[in-house]
Scaffold this motif. Structure first.
Motif, PDB file in Angstrom:
ATOM      1  N   GLN A  72       0.800  -1.217   0.000  1.00  0.00           N
ATOM      2  CA  GLN A  72       0.000   0.000   0.000  1.00  0.00           C
ATOM      3  C   GLN A  72       0.838   1.275   0.000  1.00  0.00           C
ATOM      4  O   GLN A  72       0.288   2.373   0.072  1.00  0.00           O
ATOM      5  CB  GLN A  72      -0.934   0.004   1.224  1.00  0.00           C
ATOM      6  N   GLN A  73       2.149   1.157  -0.087  1.00  0.00           N
ATOM      7  CA  GLN A  73       3.023   2.327  -0.080  1.00  0.00           C
ATOM      8  C   GLN A  73       3.085   2.938  -1.481  1.00  0.00           C
ATOM      9  O   GLN A  73       3.717   2.394  -2.387  1.00  0.00           O
ATOM     10  CB  GLN A  73       4.430   1.952   0.394  1.00  0.00           C
ATOM     11  N   ALA A  74       2.455   4.087  -1.655  1.00  0.00           N
ATOM     12  CA  ALA A  74       2.408   4.727  -2.973  1.00  0.00           C
ATOM     13  C   ALA A  74       3.793   5.119  -3.470  1.00  0.00           C
ATOM     14  O   ALA A  74       4.091   5.030  -4.663  1.00  0.00           O
ATOM     15  CB  ALA A  74       1.501   5.957  -2.908  1.00  0.00           C
ATOM     16  N   SER A  75       4.660   5.564  -2.548  1.00  0.00           N
ATOM     17  CA  SER A  75       5.993   6.006  -2.973  1.00  0.00           C
ATOM     18  C   SER A  75       6.797   4.850  -3.550  1.00  0.00           C
ATOM     19  O   SER A  75       7.597   5.039  -4.481  1.00  0.00           O
ATOM     20  CB  SER A  75       6.743   6.639  -1.798  1.00  0.00           C
ATOM     21  N   PHE A  76       6.591   3.626  -3.008  1.00  0.00           N
ATOM     22  CA  PHE A  76       7.294   2.464  -3.559  1.00  0.00           C
ATOM     23  C   PHE A  76       6.852   2.230  -5.009  1.00  0.00           C
ATOM     24  O   PHE A  76       7.666   1.969  -5.891  1.00  0.00           O
ATOM     25  CB  PHE A  76       6.985   1.210  -2.729  1.00  0.00           C
ATOM     26  N   ARG A  77       5.549   2.328  -5.240  1.00  0.00           N
ATOM     27  CA  ARG A  77       5.006   2.110  -6.586  1.00  0.00           C
ATOM     28  C   ARG A  77       5.510   3.173  -7.565  1.00  0.00           C
ATOM     29  O   ARG A  77       5.823   2.879  -8.719  1.00  0.00           O
ATOM     30  CB  ARG A  77       3.473   2.146  -6.538  1.00  0.00           C
ATOM     31  N   ALA A  81       7.814   2.595 -10.892  1.00  0.00           N
ATOM     32  CA  ALA A  81       7.439   3.092 -12.218  1.00  0.00           C
ATOM     33  C   ALA A  81       8.597   3.848 -12.862  1.00  0.00           C
ATOM     34  O   ALA A  81       8.855   3.704 -14.065  1.00  0.00           O
ATOM     35  CB  ALA A  81       6.217   3.995 -12.101  1.00  0.00           C
ATOM     36  N   ARG A  82       9.317   4.643 -12.077  1.00  0.00           N
ATOM     37  CA  ARG A  82      10.432   5.420 -12.626  1.00  0.00           C
ATOM     38  C   ARG A  82      11.551   4.511 -13.109  1.00  0.00           C
ATOM     39  O   ARG A  82      12.185   4.766 -14.145  1.00  0.00           O
ATOM     40  CB  ARG A  82      10.930   6.420 -11.581  1.00  0.00           C
ATOM     41  N   ILE A  83      11.797   3.448 -12.371  1.00  0.00           N
ATOM     42  CA  ILE A  83      12.824   2.494 -12.799  1.00  0.00           C
ATOM     43  C   ILE A  83      12.388   1.776 -14.076  1.00  0.00           C
ATOM     44  O   ILE A  83      13.176   1.621 -15.021  1.00  0.00           O
ATOM     45  CB  ILE A  83      13.121   1.479 -11.675  1.00  0.00           C
ATOM     46  N   PHE A  97       2.683   3.611 -12.329  1.00  0.00           N
ATOM     47  CA  PHE A  97       2.323   4.983 -11.963  1.00  0.00           C
ATOM     48  C   PHE A  97       0.841   5.068 -11.596  1.00  0.00           C
ATOM     49  O   PHE A  97       0.458   5.730 -10.621  1.00  0.00           O
ATOM     50  CB  PHE A  97       2.617   5.934 -13.119  1.00  0.00           C
ATOM     51  N   ARG A  98       0.000   4.412 -12.395  1.00  0.00           N
ATOM     52  CA  ARG A  98      -1.435   4.464 -12.122  1.00  0.00           C
ATOM     53  C   ARG A  98      -1.774   3.822 -10.769  1.00  0.00           C
ATOM     54  O   ARG A  98      -2.645   4.297 -10.049  1.00  0.00           O
ATOM     55  CB  ARG A  98      -2.211   3.798 -13.261  1.00  0.00           C
ATOM     56  N   MET A  99      -1.064   2.746 -10.418  1.00  0.00           N
ATOM     57  CA  MET A  99      -1.277   2.135  -9.111  1.00  0.00           C
ATOM     58  C   MET A  99      -0.852   3.085  -7.995  1.00  0.00           C
ATOM     59  O   MET A  99      -1.530   3.202  -6.958  1.00  0.00           O
ATOM     60  CB  MET A  99      -0.496   0.821  -9.017  1.00  0.00           C
ATOM     61  N   ALA A 100       0.277   3.793  -8.197  1.00  0.00           N
ATOM     62  CA  ALA A 100       0.729   4.761  -7.193  1.00  0.00           C
ATOM     63  C   ALA A 100      -0.318   5.845  -6.987  1.00  0.00           C
ATOM     64  O   ALA A 100      -0.595   6.255  -5.851  1.00  0.00           O
ATOM     65  CB  ALA A 100       2.062   5.373  -7.617  1.00  0.00           C
ATOM     66  N   LEU A 101      -0.932   6.295  -8.084  1.00  0.00           N
ATOM     67  CA  LEU A 101      -1.940   7.356  -7.973  1.00  0.00           C
ATOM     68  C   LEU A 101      -3.253   6.828  -7.409  1.00  0.00           C
ATOM     69  O   LEU A 101      -4.007   7.587  -6.792  1.00  0.00           O
ATOM     70  CB  LEU A 101      -2.154   8.000  -9.343  1.00  0.00           C
ATOM     71  N   THR A 102      -3.534   5.552  -7.589  1.00  0.00           N
ATOM     72  CA  THR A 102      -4.707   4.962  -6.943  1.00  0.00           C
ATOM     73  C   THR A 102      -4.544   5.009  -5.422  1.00  0.00           C
ATOM     74  O   THR A 102      -5.491   5.305  -4.683  1.00  0.00           O
ATOM     75  CB  THR A 102      -4.902   3.513  -7.410  1.00  0.00           C
ATOM     76  N   LEU A 103      -3.315   4.754  -4.966  1.00  0.00           N
ATOM     77  CA  LEU A 103      -3.030   4.767  -3.534  1.00  0.00           C
ATOM     78  C   LEU A 103      -2.941   6.186  -2.976  1.00  0.00           C
ATOM     79  O   LEU A 103      -3.260   6.418  -1.815  1.00  0.00           O
ATOM     80  CB  LEU A 103      -1.725   4.009  -3.260  1.00  0.00           C
ATOM     81  N   ILE A 109       3.979  14.761  -7.603  1.00  0.00           N
ATOM     82  CA  ILE A 109       5.193  14.266  -8.265  1.00  0.00           C
ATOM     83  C   ILE A 109       4.857  13.055  -9.131  1.00  0.00           C
ATOM     84  O   ILE A 109       5.326  12.944 -10.277  1.00  0.00           O
ATOM     85  CB  ILE A 109       6.272  13.917  -7.220  1.00  0.00           C
ATOM     86  N   ALA A 110       4.024  12.158  -8.612  1.00  0.00           N
ATOM     87  CA  ALA A 110       3.626  10.987  -9.402  1.00  0.00           C
ATOM     88  C   ALA A 110       2.815  11.401 -10.622  1.00  0.00           C
ATOM     89  O   ALA A 110       2.997  10.862 -11.715  1.00  0.00           O
ATOM     90  CB  ALA A 110       2.838  10.015  -8.538  1.00  0.00           C
TER      91      ALA A 110
END
Length: 573
Positions: A72-77, A81-83, A97-103, A109-110
């Protein structure tokens, strides 16, 4: 190591990491993981550090391990995505990226990184709502205003972009990307003096920024001042010598000035652009070696018009006793097979999109094998070093005799008068390209001139409505031949071009269709045109005649001159 000790060491590692000391941070992260192998923050941060240190694949494994522990950590997602984006796995990066923004939907920044990644991959339309969302999160942020303005420019919404850039410059008048973009919009709006002021303002703020020098070069080019254009272009190159777009524009400016050898050599930079066709599996590039008894592949350029233009040099290769294999657009297959009967002609299969196209070459003949390959647009650098090298060029495309007979029958049904093929714009339109094209209203004198039988050769979309509007507005007389496909069927296009008395068109595919057939072409456009190569004609294409104006001048002087030429043609028949 206690839990408190672990957190202290993690904090020390993070401080070094944020300060850019990757060498100092890495062993501290490793010590944390030695004490607590499943520590998600340490796994994530060390993984991203490895990515920053050039070990992206290794770092991705650690970030994935962190996500498995803390999904559930958005920053990890986001960092995953950046990698992935860096590794070229763009679809996976987009999903991450979309999963990070869902969280965390409000993470600017995302949002910004996803939008930028989509734009970099050519997904301009898909990126647009993200830029709008970013601006909604930070409506007064200059970076968000600039990003949305850039997105609007991509979409061709220049008026909206100007409004956004004005807001941006109120709060950040020294933001050089904004001042430069505002200057560029002055070119498309034909407010050249305003554009010049803003380019110079950008240079004053940052003298080492290449973009405004290239912008000034474009401005001088459109004003017809080639010496000033080359000077500004060379300054841009000195500051950004590895920028393919700046180098390609410079090549066109060199050709305009008549520096033919250097211009075509510089034109090779187009192959290094991010949107250039990727061509894995090609034979060695031809560098000018003797071709007698050898087999050479001529690779297709991205545009059909360019394919037709550079096919003018295939006879040179045949004269050198080469066996020639031609790659072409599927729409040109039958035309090229008929026109170059001694060659192997193969239609490409293009994957990707226009921003990241790719061709495969599994189809290449193996018996005998192909010895060399070269892109069609690279042939002039080896075969056309000066004006004299164009003098032997002759018409090189032949239309289908059956189709020509059909077209002649259709044209015979028209009233008396010269049959003139006519197009007023290209297929693709945007505010910058529109400088080079006309509207039907600009041609009222030609389209109402008695005794001229103008036949539409316009292609693309929307032209039917344009003709209907012109007929209602001023009684335009423009024939549309039933059953003729001017967009997709090049057998029709070449046959009609071969059947009319002459063609009137802008700098578009049709000009090279007519020129390749040796038909009279009255080509209208903006002066200068780089393919005149510093002359008053089109070397290698004696049937082309230019009717040109400076960008800031009205089209009336051109349309009047073309109408006068049409009257003279009518009188001569």
């Amino acid at each position: 190591m206690t839990g408190d000790d672990t957190q202290v060491m993690l904090h020390q590692a993070l401080q070094k990491h944020q300060a850019g000391d990757l060498t100092g941070a890495a062993p501290l992260y490793q010590q944390v993981l030695k004490a607590s192998p499943q520590h998600p923050d340490a796994l994530h941060l060390l993984g991203f550090l490895l990515h920053q240190a050039g070990k992206s694949a290794e770092g991705l494994k650690l970030v994935d391990a962190a996500i498995a522990i803390a999904p559930q950590q958005a920053s990890f997602r986001g960092n995953r995505a950046r990698i992935l984006h860096h590794l070229g796995k763009h679809e996976n990066a987009d999903a991450a990226f979309r999963m990070a923004l869902t969280l965390d939907p409000s993470d600017p920044i995302a949002v910004q990184d996803l939008a930028a990644a989509r734009r970099a991959n050519g997904l301009i339309v898909a990126a647009a709502p993200l830029f709008r969302h970013l601006l909604s999160l930070s409506p007064a942020d200059p970076a968000a205003l600039l990003a949305e303005a850039t997105s609007r420019i991509d979409l061709g919404h220049h008026d909206a972009a100007r409004t956004l850039l004005r807001k941006c410059l109120v709060t950040s008048p020294a933001l050089i990307e904004a001042t430069n973009s505002y200057a560029f919009l002055g070119i498309t709006a034909l407010t050249f003096d305003e554009a010049r002021r803003w380019f110079r303002r950008t240079i004053t703020a940052q003298p080492r920024y290449a973009a405004p020098y290239s912008g000034l070069a474009e401005l001088y080019y459109l004003e017809g001042d080639i010496d000033a254009c080359l000077n500004a272009s060379e300054q841009a190159i000195a500051l950004a010598p590895n920028d393919p777009q700046i180098q390609v524009r410079h090549s066109m400016r060199l050709l305009t000035a008549g520096h033919i050898k250097d211009g075509w050599r510089n034109f090779e930079w187009r192959l290094k652009r991010s949107d250039a066709v990727r061509r894995p599996g090609l034979p060695p590039r031809w560098q000018g070696e003797p071709l007698a008894g050898k087999r050479i592949l001529v690779c297709a350029e991205e545009g059909v018009g360019d394919e037709i233009l550079y096919a003018s040099m295939i006879p040179d290769l045949l004269s050198a006793n080469a066996s020639v294999v031609i790659e072409c657009a599927p729409r040109l297959l039958e035309v090229f097979q008929r026109s170059f009967p001694g060659c192997v002609v193969h239609a490409y299969t293009r994957s990707g999109d226009r921003f990241r196209p790719a061709h495969d070459y599994n189809w290449l003949p193996q018996d005998p094998p192909v010895n060399f390959a070269i892109a069609g647009g690279s042939l002039p650098a080896l075969l056309r070093p000066d004006i004299a090298s164009y003098e032997h060029q002759r018409p090189y495309i032949s239309a289908s005799p059956e189709r020509v007979r059909d077209m002649e029958q259709k044209l015979a049904a028209l009233p008396p008068g010269p049959r003139i093929g006519f197009a007023w714009r290209s297929k693709d339109v945007n505010p910058f390209r529109d400088l080079h094209y006309t509207r039907l209203q600009d041609w009222q004198s030609l389209l109402t001139e008695p005794g001229l039988q103008l036949v539409s050769m316009q292609y693309g979309s929307g032209w039917e409505q344009e003709i209907s509007d012109a007929r209602q507005e001023f009684g335009a007389r423009l024939h549309v031949l039933e059953g003729v496909d001017m967009t997709n069927d090049f057998e029709d296009i070449f046959a009609l071009a071969a059947s009319v008395d002459c063609l009137i068109c802008p700098s578009s595919t049709l000009a090279w269709v007519g020129g390749s057939l040796g038909k009279p072409v009255w080509k209208f456009g903006i002066d200068p045109i780089f393919l005149r190569l510093g002359t008053e004609r089109f070397p290698g294409f004696p049937s082309l005649k230019g009717f040109l104006k400076l960008a800031g001048a009205p089209w009336k002087q051109v349309t009047n001159a073309v109408t006068a030429e049409a009257r003279a043609l009518r009188a001569s028949l």
